[in-house]
Scaffold this motif. Structure first.
Motif, mmCIF file in Angstrom:
data_model
loop_
_atom_site.group_PDB
_atom_site.id
_atom_site.type_symbol
_atom_site.label_atom_id
_atom_site.label_comp_id
_atom_site.label_asym_id
_atom_site.label_seq_id
_atom_site.Cartn_x
_atom_site.Cartn_y
_atom_site.Cartn_z
ATOM 1 N N GLY A 65 0.828 -1.195 0.000
ATOM 2 C CA GLY A 65 0.000 0.000 0.000
ATOM 3 C C GLY A 65 0.863 1.245 0.000
ATOM 4 O O GLY A 65 1.970 1.250 -0.544
ATOM 5 N N GLU A 66 0.384 2.305 0.653
ATOM 6 C CA GLU A 66 1.047 3.600 0.564
ATOM 7 C C GLU A 66 1.784 4.008 1.832
ATOM 8 O O GLU A 66 2.632 4.894 1.797
ATOM 9 N N ARG A 67 1.486 3.405 2.989
ATOM 10 C CA ARG A 67 2.042 3.852 4.263
ATOM 11 C C ARG A 67 3.041 2.843 4.791
ATOM 12 O O ARG A 67 2.776 1.633 4.809
ATOM 13 N N ASP A 68 4.214 3.312 5.250
ATOM 14 C CA ASP A 68 5.183 2.419 5.860
ATOM 15 C C ASP A 68 4.714 2.054 7.268
ATOM 16 O O ASP A 68 3.632 2.482 7.721
ATOM 17 N N LEU A 69 5.522 1.255 7.980
ATOM 18 C CA LEU A 69 5.110 0.809 9.306
ATOM 19 C C LEU A 69 4.853 1.995 10.232
ATOM 20 O O LEU A 69 3.858 2.020 10.972
ATOM 21 N N GLY A 70 5.732 2.977 10.197
ATOM 22 C CA GLY A 70 5.526 4.165 11.019
ATOM 23 C C GLY A 70 4.225 4.876 10.667
ATOM 24 O O GLY A 70 3.511 5.374 11.547
ATOM 25 N N GLY A 71 3.909 4.904 9.380
ATOM 26 C CA GLY A 71 2.672 5.528 8.939
ATOM 27 C C GLY A 71 1.442 4.783 9.422
ATOM 28 O O GLY A 71 0.436 5.397 9.804
ATOM 29 N N GLY A 104 0.530 -2.161 4.335
ATOM 30 C CA GLY A 104 1.496 -1.077 4.364
ATOM 31 C C GLY A 104 2.367 -1.063 3.117
ATOM 32 O O GLY A 104 2.139 -1.812 2.158
ATOM 33 N N ALA A 105 3.410 -0.238 3.153
ATOM 34 C CA ALA A 105 4.284 -0.069 1.987
ATOM 35 C C ALA A 105 5.587 -0.851 2.106
ATOM 36 O O ALA A 105 6.395 -0.842 1.178
#
Length: 443
Positions: free
Chosen positions: A350-356, A419-420
């Motif tokens: 997707g578009e968000r990394d783990l932090g996101g 996530g990304a």
């Protein structure tokens, strides 16, 4: 395995009374070396050469296997297979793959075989480097050891329907397990990788250091009260959340009516942001093969496309039972009829990394270890023991342990967000996955 030997085995089965037959040959060599606390602990070497034979008498089938490939042993293999087939119950769906579906022409080169055979001392050195790096990590007090391995295999199949195919593969692996300790107790951490080519392995010191870091980060783990909260599955294990999907869309389960997704073909099962692919032709993939285990041509495809379940996973028998066509997902060993399995299954990022993902969730549970999953295949009710970290305001707060998360997979799949941070580590891969609310059972 010599092609002529397998052709002779099929011909002997037909001459003895089989209406159709398929023979498979497998060769494997492997070497594994384990060290612990700086000392050589175990050396394991394997060399094997095995035959498998499946025969059909009408709609009855039987399969046998053996490691003795002498002419006398092959003759007994044929006799035993035919005797078993004549006693077997009729199966209206048994038979070789449809000739129209058989892989033909030049097979794709998937770059699965590295001809490098490492010397034992080379494997031992890598294992030592990994363990040394793990033990050098602050707060690491002990080691469960480190292991380095290599393997090379060859698989060939011949059928009386005219198929002949072979593929070769190699494997290189390295892993380390560390134990950290302080006044709060002890915790373990592991890191390991398996690849087709030696050059694709991470540095041994990096693997060991990560094992040590993971162990030390778990110190001070605490229990938490039962709650309902957002849950994130770390990318290293997020594929475990998707694994039940494979059994749920396998042709045999659909034919038996024992799947929680049996009525979902062509319908949305995930959100539109979720696509899951299966690619048997991925270069150097751990699940790659140029044809399936019935000789059927396989191809990359989307199992789930923009949330919609697009296909069942079918071998020849389940396809016939469902009035469909094999999807090239037959999977088998030397003995027994083919089952069904994916190749390289991947949840697209997707578009968000783990932090996101943590920032989006705000507060919740990050799962970094899972064990003892439980699944009701008819309903999709699912639970798993786990440990990990509690996070608050999008940041890790403290490690947690002795937790169970539970839910229904139909509901979980509909709400999960990938996530990304996709990292290809095995045959089934996923980025970190966020589920906005799951039941969390603690103390």
């Amino acid at each position: 395995m010599d092609e002529t030997l397998l052709q002779d085995l099929v011909a002997a089965a037909l001459k003895a009374g089989a209406d159709a037959a398929e023979a498979v040959g497998a060769e494997r060599r492997s070497l594994s070396i384990t060290v612990r606390l700086g000392e050589l602990e175990e050396v394991e070497r394997e060399e094997s050469r095995d035959l498998g034979l499946r025969v059909f008498v009408g709609r009855r089938q039987a399969s046998v296997s053996g490691s003795d490939i002498s002419p006398e042993a092959r003759g007994k293999l044929v006799q035993r297979a035919l005797a078993m087939a004549r006693l077997a119950p009729e199966d209206p769906y048994a038979g070789l793959a449809d000739p129209a579906l058989i892989a033909a022409g030049p097979l794709p080169d998937l770059d699965l075989y590295d001809p490098t055979e490492p010397a034992p001392d080379s494997l031992e050195e890598r294992a030592r480097i990994a363990e040394d790096a793990a033990r050098a990590t602050p707060k690491v007090t002990n080691s469960d050891g480190a292991a380095a391995g290599w393997s090379a295999s060859r698989w060939r199949m011949i059928t009386s329907g005219g198929f002949s195919g072979e593929h070769r593969a190699s494997g290189f692996s390295l892993g380390a397990s560390a134990i950290a300790g302080d006044e709060t107790g002890m915790e373990t951490g592991y890191e390991g990788r398996s690849v087709r080519w030696r050059a694709d392995l991470p540095e041994a010191a990096a693997i060991g250091a990560e094992a040590g870091r993971r162990a030390a980060s778990r110190l001070g783990a605490r229990k938490i009260a039962s709650t309902t909260a957002p849950v994130i599955f770390e990318n290293r294990l997020a594929a475990s959340l998707i694994s039940p999907l494979v059994g749920a869309i396998a042709g045999p389960a659909i034919a038996r009516g024992t799947s929680f997704l049996k009525d979902k073909l062509g319908q949305p099962v995930f959100g539109r942001h979720v696509t899951i692919t299966d690619d048997p032709h991925r270069k150097r993939g751990l699940g790659s093969a140029p044809f399936d285990d019935e000789g059927v041509a396989n191809r990359p495809q989307a199992i789930v496309e923009e949330g919609v379940l697009t296909t069942w996973l079918l071998n020849s028998a389940s396809a016939r039972q469902l009035g469909l066509t094999s999807t090239g997902h037959a999977s088998r060993g030397l003995a027994g009829p083919p089952g069904v399995g994916p190749s390289n299954l991947t949840v697209q990022p997707g578009e968000r990394d783990l932090g996101g993902l943590m920032a989006d969730a705000g507060e919740g549970l990050l799962i970094t270890s899972m064990f003892g999953p439980s699944l009701n295949g008819n309903t999709g009710d699912w639970s798993v023991g786990c440990s990990g970290f509690w996070f608050e305001r999008g940041e890790l707060a403290y490690p947690v342990t002795e937790i169970t998360v539970a839910g229904n997979l139909i509901d979980i799949y509909a709400r999960l967000v990938p996530g990304a941070d996709l990292e290809i580590r095995g045959a089934t891969n996923a980025p970190s996955i966020l589920v906005d609310a799951l039941a969390v059972a603690g103390r």
